[in-house]
Design a protein around this motif. Sequence first.
Motif, short mmCIF file in Angstrom:
data_model
loop_
_atom_site.label_atom_id
_atom_site.label_comp_id
_atom_site.label_asym_id
_atom_site.label_seq_id
_atom_site.Cartn_x
_atom_site.Cartn_y
_atom_site.Cartn_z
N UNK A 181 9.74 7.25 7.83
CA UNK A 181 8.92 6.78 6.95
C UNK A 181 8.19 5.34 7.99
N UNK A 182 9.91 5.40 8.49
CA UNK A 182 9.52 3.86 9.70
C UNK A 182 8.07 4.23 9.92
N UNK A 183 8.08 5.16 10.76
CA UNK A 183 7.29 5.36 11.83
C UNK A 183 5.90 5.69 11.08
N UNK A 184 5.93 5.91 10.47
CA UNK A 184 4.80 5.79 9.02
C UNK A 184 4.06 4.44 9.11
N UNK A 185 5.09 2.70 8.68
CA UNK A 185 4.48 2.09 8.38
C UNK A 185 4.34 1.59 9.65
N UNK A 186 4.69 1.91 10.90
CA UNK A 186 4.51 0.99 11.75
C UNK A 186 3.45 1.75 12.10
N UNK A 187 3.16 3.11 12.48
CA UNK A 187 1.57 3.50 12.69
C UNK A 187 0.50 2.65 11.61
N UNK A 188 0.70 2.60 9.63
CA UNK A 188 -0.51 2.18 9.75
C UNK A 188 -0.17 0.20 9.32
N UNK A 197 0.72 -0.92 0.24
CA UNK A 197 0.02 0.31 -0.07
C UNK A 197 0.73 1.28 -0.49
N UNK A 198 1.93 1.20 0.83
CA UNK A 198 2.70 2.65 0.87
C UNK A 198 3.17 2.67 -0.33
N UNK A 199 4.14 1.98 -1.11
CA UNK A 199 4.79 1.93 -2.17
C UNK A 199 3.76 2.55 -3.23
N UNK A 200 2.52 1.60 -3.28
CA UNK A 200 2.17 1.92 -4.36
C UNK A 200 1.39 3.42 -3.99
N UNK A 201 0.81 3.91 -3.04
CA UNK A 201 0.14 5.10 -3.12
C UNK A 201 0.76 6.47 -2.63
N UNK A 202 2.30 6.55 -1.62
CA UNK A 202 2.59 7.32 -1.20
C UNK A 202 2.93 7.86 -2.42
N UNK A 203 3.55 7.88 -3.52
CA UNK A 203 3.72 8.16 -4.88
C UNK A 203 2.66 9.61 -5.18
N UNK A 204 0.86 8.78 -4.94
CA UNK A 204 0.65 9.22 -5.15
C UNK A 204 0.54 11.10 -5.00
N UNK A 207 -8.23 7.92 3.26
CA UNK A 207 -9.15 7.56 2.39
C UNK A 207 -9.00 6.34 1.98
N UNK A 208 -8.03 6.21 1.14
CA UNK A 208 -6.92 4.85 0.57
C UNK A 208 -6.72 3.78 1.52
N UNK A 209 -6.96 4.32 2.35
CA UNK A 209 -5.94 3.00 3.38
C UNK A 209 -7.73 2.68 4.00
#
Length: 146
Positions: free
Chosen positions: A124-131, A60-67, A102-104
């Motif tokens: 970015x790690x903090x965001x990954x861990x939160x998600x 999800x992160x790999x696909x959506x953060x570039x958007x 919304x995307x999540x």
Amino acid sequence: MWQRIINLIPSLEAYGLLSPDLAMRRRVNRLLGDRPVLSLDTWYERHCAPSCIAFAVAEFVYQKLPDYSGVDIGRVVPSDRLEDDLCWTDICWFDWYLALCDDFGDRFDISLSPYLEELDLETVQDLLLYLNDQFQRHTPNSVVHS
């Protein structure tokens, strides 16, 4: 007619304030350009698997953060600081966090807090861990890699 033109000027000014800083985005991408672009699987194995982040979250992160940012996430490492290194607030649309929520929600049927921007997510790690934490809470039988 003049009133519509007069109203258009503040709208254009607001648009400029709320839109990404494209020069900063190019600068960040240039700085990241020295790094290799990792495929999703390699990025996951190097950066997410050691922290037990579910593959679905990494994908999800790999696909959506570039958007939201215009940054190739395949070049990003978890220790990159969202603001200090990636200038996240400058390179994203002002409401990127709402789009992320919304995307999540659309992807996982999990509602994230609309106060995501108020969390202390430094890297970015903090965001990954939160998600990942949100994902694991709502899908307790999920596997790390699918």
